[in-house]
Scaffold this motif. Sequence first.
Motif, short mmCIF file in Angstrom:
data_model
loop_
_atom_site.label_atom_id
_atom_site.label_comp_id
_atom_site.label_asym_id
_atom_site.label_seq_id
_atom_site.Cartn_x
_atom_site.Cartn_y
_atom_site.Cartn_z
N PRO A 24 0.49 11.64 -10.17
CA PRO A 24 1.16 10.49 -10.55
C PRO A 24 2.03 9.56 -9.87
CG PRO A 24 1.27 12.30 -12.17
CD PRO A 24 1.17 13.05 -11.30
N LYS A 25 2.45 10.76 -9.25
CA LYS A 25 3.96 10.06 -8.28
C LYS A 25 3.38 9.62 -7.44
CE LYS A 25 6.89 14.22 -8.65
NZ LYS A 25 8.00 15.39 -8.30
N ASP A 26 2.19 8.86 -7.15
CA ASP A 26 1.19 8.05 -6.16
C ASP A 26 1.43 7.37 -6.73
OD1 ASP A 26 1.37 9.99 -3.99
OD2 ASP A 26 -0.49 9.60 -4.43
N ASP A 49 3.95 5.07 -7.84
CA ASP A 49 5.11 4.45 -7.92
C ASP A 49 5.11 3.76 -6.40
OD1 ASP A 49 7.01 5.94 -9.38
OD2 ASP A 49 7.10 7.75 -8.39
N ALA A 50 4.21 3.86 -5.49
CA ALA A 50 3.95 3.10 -4.81
C ALA A 50 3.50 1.60 -4.94
CB ALA A 50 3.06 4.27 -3.20
N ILE A 51 2.54 2.28 -5.66
CA ILE A 51 1.45 0.95 -5.80
C ILE A 51 2.76 -0.40 -6.93
CG2 ILE A 51 -0.22 0.70 -7.31
CD1 ILE A 51 -2.03 3.20 -7.03
N VAL A 52 3.58 0.50 -7.60
CA VAL A 52 4.58 -0.80 -8.57
C VAL A 52 5.29 -1.10 -7.72
CG1 VAL A 52 5.78 -0.51 -10.12
CG2 VAL A 52 3.58 1.14 -10.53
N THR A 53 6.35 -0.32 -7.36
CA THR A 53 6.86 -0.47 -5.90
C THR A 53 6.89 -1.71 -5.26
OG1 THR A 53 6.88 0.67 -4.92
CG2 THR A 53 8.36 0.91 -6.35
N SER A 54 5.55 -1.90 -4.84
CA SER A 54 5.29 -2.93 -3.65
C SER A 54 4.82 -3.93 -4.34
CB SER A 54 3.22 -2.48 -3.31
OG SER A 54 2.43 -1.94 -4.74
N GLY A 55 4.34 -3.63 -5.56
CA GLY A 55 4.45 -5.65 -5.66
C GLY A 55 2.61 -6.24 -5.17
N ALA A 56 1.67 -5.38 -4.41
CA ALA A 56 0.65 -6.15 -3.66
C ALA A 56 -0.72 -6.47 -3.96
CB ALA A 56 0.69 -4.79 -2.89
N MET A 57 -0.17 -5.46 -5.92
CA MET A 57 -1.44 -5.99 -6.95
C MET A 57 -2.00 -7.23 -6.91
SD MET A 57 -3.60 -3.08 -6.62
CE MET A 57 -3.02 -1.54 -6.23
N SER A 90 -4.08 1.04 1.04
CA SER A 90 -3.21 0.62 2.03
C SER A 90 -1.70 1.36 1.76
CB SER A 90 -2.78 -0.60 2.18
OG SER A 90 -2.15 -1.94 1.14
N LEU A 91 -1.41 1.80 0.35
CA LEU A 91 -0.87 2.65 -0.26
C LEU A 91 -1.05 4.25 -0.55
CD1 LEU A 91 -0.02 -0.72 -2.76
CD2 LEU A 91 1.68 0.10 -0.47
N ILE A 92 -1.71 4.77 -0.47
CA ILE A 92 -2.53 5.73 -1.07
C ILE A 92 -2.78 6.61 -0.35
CG2 ILE A 92 -3.12 7.43 -2.60
CD1 ILE A 92 -2.42 5.45 -4.82
N PRO A 93 -2.37 7.50 1.03
CA PRO A 93 -3.33 7.75 2.14
C PRO A 93 -4.44 8.61 1.20
CG PRO A 93 -0.68 7.76 2.44
CD PRO A 93 -0.90 7.73 1.01
N ALA A 94 -4.28 9.88 0.63
CA ALA A 94 -5.10 10.09 0.73
C ALA A 94 -6.83 9.36 -0.52
CB ALA A 94 -5.09 11.13 -1.18
#
Length: 249
Positions: A120-122, A124-132, A162-166
């Motif tokens: 779930p910590k991944d 954070d990158a999606i929310v803070t990016s504002g890219a969605m 681009s936001l979640i390398p895994a």
Amino acid sequence: LRQRSRFGIGDVYFLSMYYGHCEHIVDDVKRLSQHRIHLISGRNIDNVSVMLKLLGFNGEFGNDRLMKLKELYGWWCNKDYRRYLVAEPLGVDANNFGGTSFSPGAIVWSEQHVHLMHYPKDWDAIVTSGAMPTHVADEANDRPAYVVEARHGAMTQISINSLIPALAGRNSIVGPLAHVRMWQMHPLDSFLEAARKEWESWSQTLQEMGYDREHPPYPYTEGIVKVYLEKEHAYYRDQEALMAKRMAG
């Protein structure tokens, strides 16, 4: 090319247009009379015995209510990573033809949700990016919030990778696997031969119905397809290099 409806891509459609068996008319129906369609343009279509009214796909607003959905953020309800809602995107976005079948997308969508349940910590990158991309309900056009167009789906997938390398790494496995499996089961020469035979079969059927135009040769050769494949491979090499740069930076 972006449009809300999908188009016919089968050989029988193209050949029917070529032989004159099918006519593609862009217009609206004004009214009907016995065996006749009156169009807005003033044209009439006579000797009509069958009509098919294709209503298309309307989403169910009950799904929005069930998920308490006000805004779809990518595939997530109200930016809550635990509430994941995906319906196959509508229409066509010709900037990026990712495929023509449902199952590859279904695999990716399933793995994305499972990943965020485990990590779930991944989120954070999606929310803070504002890219969605986001989408809200449009009641005037009978479109619930969870029903999105192809462009929304494409931008969501690009942003996630681009936001979640895994997940980007996972896609680098699934994509080549499908590629290798396709070539093993359907080599280029046998694939083109099967396509050519189907084309000729439909052409013969239409000629037997009384259309006397010259038989059109199958439009694709092995040389043409190899050029297209090389362009595709070059595109994906560029995408992989760009993804590696993003992950490194």
